[in-house]
Design an enzyme around this catalytic site. Structure first.
Site, short mmCIF file in Angstrom:
data_model
loop_
_atom_site.label_atom_id
_atom_site.label_comp_id
_atom_site.label_asym_id
_atom_site.label_seq_id
_atom_site.Cartn_x
_atom_site.Cartn_y
_atom_site.Cartn_z
N ASP A 84 -33.98 -75.94 68.93
CA ASP A 84 -33.10 -74.99 68.55
C ASP A 84 -33.37 -74.63 66.92
O ASP A 84 -34.22 -75.58 66.66
CB ASP A 84 -31.72 -75.52 68.65
CG ASP A 84 -30.49 -74.64 68.41
OD1 ASP A 84 -30.88 -73.48 67.93
OD2 ASP A 84 -29.21 -75.00 68.48
N ASP A 119 -29.81 -67.22 65.07
CA ASP A 119 -28.69 -66.46 65.37
C ASP A 119 -27.75 -66.83 64.54
O ASP A 119 -27.62 -68.01 64.03
CB ASP A 119 -28.69 -66.59 66.92
CG ASP A 119 -28.08 -68.01 67.12
OD1 ASP A 119 -29.15 -69.06 66.88
OD2 ASP A 119 -27.07 -68.38 67.67
N ALA A 186 -22.24 -70.32 70.52
CA ALA A 186 -20.86 -70.39 69.90
C ALA A 186 -19.72 -70.53 70.77
O ALA A 186 -18.62 -69.98 70.52
CB ALA A 186 -20.56 -69.08 69.04
N CYS A 269 -17.49 -95.81 87.22
CA CYS A 269 -18.24 -95.23 88.19
C CYS A 269 -19.07 -96.25 89.07
O CYS A 269 -19.19 -97.41 88.58
CB CYS A 269 -19.03 -93.92 87.74
SG CYS A 269 -20.85 -94.57 87.02
N CYS A 271 -22.84 -96.14 88.62
CA CYS A 271 -24.01 -96.52 88.05
C CYS A 271 -24.47 -97.81 87.80
O CYS A 271 -23.61 -98.47 87.64
CB CYS A 271 -24.10 -95.37 86.81
SG CYS A 271 -23.23 -96.14 85.16
N CYS A 274 -22.26 -99.41 85.20
CA CYS A 274 -20.72 -99.80 85.22
C CYS A 274 -20.85 -100.86 86.54
O CYS A 274 -19.90 -101.49 86.91
CB CYS A 274 -20.14 -98.33 86.08
SG CYS A 274 -19.65 -97.23 84.79
N1 GUN Z 1 -25.93 -74.84 69.42
C1 GUN Z 1 -24.38 -74.78 69.94
N2 GUN Z 1 -24.17 -73.55 69.79
C2 GUN Z 1 -25.07 -72.77 69.21
C3 GUN Z 1 -25.26 -71.48 68.96
O1 GUN Z 1 -24.38 -70.78 69.06
N3 GUN Z 1 -26.31 -71.05 68.29
C4 GUN Z 1 -27.72 -72.10 68.37
N4 GUN Z 1 -29.02 -71.59 67.94
N5 GUN Z 1 -27.60 -73.51 68.66
C5 GUN Z 1 -26.25 -73.64 69.20
ZN ZN Z 2 -21.28 -95.64 85.06
#
Ligand code: GUN
Ligand code: ZN
Length: 654
Positions: A84, A119, A186, A269, A271, A274
Site C-alpha cells: 500500500d 489515492d 475508504a 472454535c 482451531c 482453541c
Molecule cells: N487502506 C484502507 N483504506 C484505504 C484506502 O482507501 N486507500 C489506500 N491506499 N489504502 C487503504
Molecule cells: Zn480458534
C-alpha cells in the site's frame, strides 16, 4: 493475469498470476507490519501478504535494507507481496511528505509484486465538493502511476466517498487505465460503524463499472463476518490487520461476530489454539504471548471462512451461505436485503444452473436472482388465456399429477371450454407459479422450502395470484390452495370434470426450448415430425430425434437441453444473429471447427444475453456455424477477458 474458475452470483473464484507466484481468489492478505510484526510471515499460512511501502520508506534502516536486499527479504516472505502507499497515513494524519511518483518508484525498486498509487481516501458522508475535489486528485495520480511503473502490477483505488455516482464515475475512469487490480477504498469507517447497507451501495456502484477481468480488493475489510457478502458482490481480495488489532484487545474473530476474552466461557472454535488452550489458561498468560495466540486464531478462522466461501462458489450455494452469515447481525441482514435492489446486475452474472439446489432460508430468498430471472423468462413465453392453478405436490410436479381435479374456485368469465388453451401451473414457494412444462428445469425442481409457510411467503403468493388473475381471462384455483394461502375466494366452479390434467410432451419440449434459447427456439428446434424418446428407467424425456438425427438431449440433472449437431443447425438457421451466438475471429476458426475450446481473446462479438452455463452457437465473422458448446462466462466477461476459456466446445466440424 487473472482468470475465473467458478462463478456464483457476482462472486467468482479465480487465479491471479504475479511474478512471485499465483494466488487463488478470493484471498485474504494478512497485513505485515514492517517493524512490529509479531508472527513470522512464513507462519501465517498466507498465499499473499500486504505491507505498507510508506512505513518502510520513512524508516531509514528499513528503507536501506529494502533497497539493498529487497522487500521479500525484508519481511521474510517468498510469495506475492502487495504494498500500500501512504494513503492510509494520509487519511489518519492529514498530510504526508511524499509524492506519488516517489512512492510508485520506491515500490518498484524494492520489488513489490503489486503496488498502489497515492489515492486520497475520502471518508464517508463528506460534502460533495470535498469528494469531487479529492476524487480528481485520486484519478490524476492513478493516471500518472501508469507512466511511472515498469514491472509491478498496479492497484488503482476507487474513491468517491458515499456518493454512488462518484464511485461509478471513478470506477469507469480507472477502467480505462492500463492497470491490473482495483481496490475499493475508504470503506473502513463504514465497517467500523456497521453501516453495511451503505457499504453495499459503495461496492455495487464501483463494481458495476469495473472491468470483470481485474480482481477487486475491499480495502481494510478484515472481519470474516463480511467476507461472504463482499464476495457475493464481486470482491476478490481482502486484507486483514484485524487479526492483530483485535488480538491486541483480547478479541476473537469468528464468521458470526466477535467474542471478548473476558466474556468467554468456552473457546469459540476448533482451531489449533482453541483446541489446545482453555479460557482460564489464556487469561493467566502473559499479554504478548496471549496476543500472538489470539492473532493466530483470528487468522485461522479468517482463512477458514475464505475456504468455505470458495467451496460454496464451486458448489453453487454462495447465496445460502450469505443468507446464513447475514443473520449474524441485523445491520448485515439489512445490507443483504438492500442488495436485492441490484437485481439486474446480479442476474447478468449469475450462472444459469448450479450444482446445488436452491434453499429457501427465509423471506429474503423470495428476492433472489433465481426467482427474478425465472419470472422474466417465464412471462415471455406463455400466452395469457385460461389458467388452472394446482397445489404443489412432490417435485417434479409433473411426475405426481393428480388423476382428477377436486373442488375448484373460479375467477373471470368462462369464454371457452377448449382444453388446448388451458395452461396448468403449480403454486409453490419460492417460485410462485410453475408451468407444468417447465417443472424439471433448474431450479424449479431443484429447490427446498419449509412446508410451514411464513407470512411473507403467503403474501407473496396472494399477490402473484391476484396479479395473474387480472392478466388471464379465466383462472381456476384448486380449493386446497385457497385454504393454504388464505386466498379468500368464494366463487366455486362446478365444471371441474371437464378440465383435463395432462402433460403434452410436444408442448413441453417447445416451452423448455423457448425458455432456454428465447421465444421461437422451440419451433426452430422441433419443427416437423420429431420423435421424443424417454428414459426406460425414469420415464423422463431424454432425446429428441428427427428421423435418425438427434436434435437435442434433455439433461436429467437440470432439465435443460444440450444440443446436438442437428439441433445447433436448426437453431442457427431460424434464430437471428446475434441470438445464442459467440462470434470468433479468423485465427480461431480452424480450432473451433476441430472442436477445441474457445478462448476469450478470439471472441469478437457475442449475444449480450449469454449467461454462464448457457448452451451457445459458435460462428465465424460471416455468421456461419462452426461449432457449439457451453459458455463458461457471461457475455460481458467474455468480451472483457483477454485470457482464459470462454466456451467449452461440445462439437465442431459443422
Ligand atoms: N487502506 C484502507 N483504506 C484505504 C484506502 O482507501 N486507500 C489506500 N491506499 N489504502 C487503504
Ligand atoms: Zn480458534
Amino acid at each position: 493475469m487473472f482468470e475465473i474458475k467458478h462463478k456464483d452470483n457476482l462472486g467468482r473464484t479465480g487465479v491471479l498470476k504475479t511474478k512471485n507466484g499465483i494466488v487463488k481468489t478470493p484471498a485474504l492478505m494478512p497485513v505485515i507490519h514492517p517493524r512490529k510484526q509479531i508472527i513470522d510471515s512464513k507462519e501465517l499460512g498466507a498465499d499473499i501478504v500486504i505491507t505498507n511501502a510508506y512505513i518502510i520508506y520513512k524508516n531509514e534502516e528499513l528503507q536501506e535494507k529494502a533497497l539493498r536486499e529487497g522487500l521479500h527479504k525484508l519481511i521474510n516472505f517468498d510469495g506475492p507481496i502487495m504494498t500500500d502507499s501512504g494513503s492510509f497515513q494520509l487519511s489518519e494524519y492529514g498530510d504526508i511528505d511524499m509524492e506519488n511518483k516517489e512512492i510508485i518508484e520506491f515500490q518498484e525498486l524494492i520489488g513489490s509484486d503489486i503496488g498502489t498509487s497515492l489515492d486520497i481516501p475520502t471518508p464517508p458522508y463528506v460534502t460533495r465538493s470535498q469528494a469531487e475535489e479529492e476524487l480528481k486528485l485520486t484519478i490524476k495520480r492513478a493516471k500518472e502511476s501508469v507512466k511511472y511503473r515498469k514491472e509491478i502490477l498496479l492497484n488503482s483505488v476507487v474513491q468517491g466517498s458515499t456518493f454512488n455516482d462518484l464511485r461509478s464515475y471513478c470506477a469507469s475512469e480507472l477502467a480505462k487505465l492500463d492497470v491490473e487490480l482495483h481496490p475499493i477504498g475508504a470503506v473502513v469507517p463504514l465497517m467500523e460503524n456497521y453501516q453495511y447497507k451503505d457499504l453495499v451501495d459503495v461496492v455495487m456502484s464501483s463494481i458495476s463499472e469495473l472491468p470483470d477481468s481485474r480482481p477487486r480488493h475491499l480495502m481494510g475489510a478484515g472481519h470474516p463476518m463480511i467476507f461472504a457478502l463482499a464476495v457475493a458482490m464481486g470482491c476478490d481480495l481482502f486484507d486483514s490487520a484485524a487479526y492483530i488489532l483485535y488480538a491486541e484487545d483480547d478479541r476473537f474473530l469468528t464468521a458470526h461476530g466477535t467474542y471478548k476474552l473476558d466474556n468467554l466461557y468456552e473457546m469459540p472454535c476448533s482451531c489449533e489454539i482453541c483446541s489446545k488452550y482453555s479460557v482460564e489458561e489464556l487469561k493467566k498468560m502473559e499479554r504478548e504471548e496471549r496476543k500472538k495466540l489470539i492473532a493466530k486464531h483470528n487468522l485461522m478462522v479468517s482463512f477458514a471462512e475464505i475456504r468455505i466461501i470458495k467451496q460454496a462458489i464451486a458448489e453453487g450455494n454462495l447465496m445460502e451461505l450469505v443468507e446464513q452469515r447475514c443473520r449474524s447481525h441485523p445491520r448485515l441482514l439489512e445490507a443483504y436485503r438492500h442488495l436485492a435492489n441490484y437485481m439486474e446486475i446480479m442476474e447478468r452474472y449469475d450462472p444459469l444452473y448450479k450444482k446445488s439446489a436452491f434453499f429457501y432460508t427465509g423471506p429474503e430468498s423470495l428476492k433472489r436472482v433465481e426467482v427474478y430471472r425465472y419470472w422474466q423468462k417465464m412471462n415471455e413465453i406463455y400466452p395469457k388465456k385460461r389458467l388452472l392453478l394446482l397445489n404443489s405436490s412432490k417435485k417434479p410436479y409433473s411426475s405426481y399429477l393428480p388423476k382428477k381435479v377436486g373442488k375448484l374456485y373460479h375467477i373471470g368469465s368462462s369464454s371457452s371450454s377448449n382444453t388446448d388453451d388451458l395452461q396448468i401451473m403449480f403454486v409453490d414457494i419460492p417460485f410462485g407459479l410453475i408451468p407444468l412444462e417447465l417443472d424439471e428445469v433448474y431450479p424449479l425442481a431443484q429447490n427446498e422450502s419449509p412446508d410451514i409457510i411464513d407470512e411473507s411467503a403467503r403474501e407473496y403468493i396472494q399477490e402473484i395470484i391476484e396479479l395473474t388473475a387480472e392478466e388471464y381471462e379465466e383462472v381456476f384455483i384448486e380449493a386446497s390452495l385457497a385454504e393454504k394461502f388464505d386466498l379468500g375466494l368464494y366463487r366455486e366452479y362446478d365444471g371441474s370434470q371437464d378440465l383435463e390434467i395432462k402433460l403434452n410432451e410436444k408442448k413441453k419440449i417447445i416451452c423448455v426450448a423457448d425458455y432456454q434459447f428465447g421465444v421461437g427456439a422451440g419451433q426452430a428446434l422441433f419443427e416437423g415430425n420429431v420423435e421424443i424418446v424417454k428414459s426406460k428407467k425414469t420415464g423422463k424425456i431424454r432425446h429428441i430425434y428427427y428421423g435418425e438425427n438427434l436434435i437435442a438431449t434433455m439433461r436429467a440433472s437440470d432439465g435443460f437441453f444440450v444440443l446436438s449437431k442437428e439441433g445447433a443447425k436448426r437453431l442457427h438457421s431460424r434464430m437471428e444473429y446475434p441470438q445464442n451466438r459467440v462470434m470468433v475471429n479468423k485465427e480461431s476458426e480452424p480450432f473451433a471447427q476441430e472442436g477445441k475450446s474457445i478462448f476469450n481473446k478470439f471472441v469478437i462479438d457475442c449475444d449480450r444475453n449469454i449467461r454462464a452455463n448457457d448452451e451457445v452457437l459458435i460462428v465465424n465473422e460471416n455468421d456461419e456455424l462452426l461449432a457449439f458448446g457451453k459458455s463458461l462466462l457471461n457475455s460481458a466477461e467474455i468480451m472483457d477477458f483477454k485470457v482464459g476459456q470462454a466456451i467449452k466446445t461440445r462439437k465442431g466440424g459443422i
